[in-house]
Design an enzyme around this catalytic site. Structure first.
Site, short mmCIF file in Angstrom:
data_model
loop_
_atom_site.label_atom_id
_atom_site.label_comp_id
_atom_site.label_asym_id
_atom_site.label_seq_id
_atom_site.Cartn_x
_atom_site.Cartn_y
_atom_site.Cartn_z
N ASP A 8 40.44 -3.08 -0.45
CA ASP A 8 39.42 -2.27 -0.23
C ASP A 8 39.34 -2.25 1.35
OD1 ASP A 8 36.76 -0.89 -0.03
OD2 ASP A 8 36.03 -2.68 0.19
N ASP A 10 36.57 -1.44 3.85
CA ASP A 10 35.24 -1.69 4.84
C ASP A 10 34.68 -3.14 3.82
OD1 ASP A 10 35.24 0.64 6.33
OD2 ASP A 10 34.52 1.85 4.68
N ASN A 51 37.13 4.14 -0.45
CA ASN A 51 36.35 5.35 -0.53
C ASN A 51 35.73 5.98 0.91
OD1 ASN A 51 36.57 5.29 -3.29
ND2 ASN A 51 34.41 4.46 -3.68
N CYS A 99 39.67 9.73 -8.00
CA CYS A 99 40.20 8.76 -7.13
C CYS A 99 38.94 7.90 -6.65
CB CYS A 99 40.87 9.43 -6.12
SG CYS A 99 40.27 11.01 -5.42
N ASP A 126 34.84 -5.73 -1.89
CA ASP A 126 33.20 -6.40 -1.72
C ASP A 126 31.99 -5.79 -2.46
OD1 ASP A 126 33.55 -4.26 0.19
OD2 ASP A 126 32.03 -4.99 1.37
MG LIG Z 1 34.06 -2.16 0.81
ZN LIG Z 2 38.36 11.42 -4.88
#
Ligand SMILES: [Mg+2]
Ligand SMILES: [Zn+2]
Length: 178
Positions: A8, A10, A51, A99, A126
């Protein structure tokens, strides 16, 4: 087959006290660059799966996201690391795409294209949604966040304080010092 770490972004690679919508807000978490270098040295492919619904919501332009990722990739290279690929879900959070984590679409895509062996690979995040996505893709899951996961099912396979701690424990340390 290839082993990999899916990261991931962030809260794993960079600090995120607030959404990062501009490259000037991007600050690496201490030890993250070295940890990614170690993964590269130890033969892991390193992917970022993030994301970024702010794009779909209009808070951030695609160009700004590309600039952030170019900067991140450049600094990782300078530190001796390597990212195989960065995938970002830029759909709106409620759009129902396949996704956005906790959906495993980005991970499945990379597993297929890079011939990754899921059982030898890890998802580090996280948020609990990172753990769900990793679990659904058949990866070992590593939680480094601050949420209370008591009673959640599935539980992460590992819990650490940071990416640096996770890599040191699961993979080992770098072969040489900077
Ligand atoms: Mg994160
Ligand atoms: Zn997506």
């Amino acid at each position: 087959m290839t082993k990999a770490f899916f990261l991931d972004r962030d809260g794993v690679i960079n600090e995120n006290p607030h959404p990062i919508n501009h490259v000037g807000q991007f600050v690496f978490i201490p030890g993250a660059l070295e940890a990614i270098r170690t993964l590269h040295e130890r033969g892991y492919k390193v992917f970022v799966v993030t994301n970024q619904g702010g794009v779909g919501l209009g808070y951030m332009k695609r160009e700004a996201l590309a600039e952030i990722h170019n900067y991140m990739e450049e600094k990782i290279k300078e530190a001796g690391g390597m990212l195989a690929e960065i995938l970002a879900c830029t759909h709106k959070p409620q759009e129902g795409c396949t996704c956005r984590k906790p959906e495993p679409g980005m991970i499945f895509d990379l597993i297929k294209r890079y011939n990754i062996e899921p059982s030898k690979s890890y998802m580090v995040g996280d948020f609990y949604t990172d753990i769900q996505a990793g679990h659904r893709a058949g990866l070992k899951t590593v939680y480094i966040g601050k949420e209370n996961l008591k009673g959640k099912e599935p539980q992460p396979d590992y819990v650490f304080g940071s990416l640096a701690e996770a890599v040191a424990s699961l993979v080992g340390t770098s072969e040489h010092h900077i």
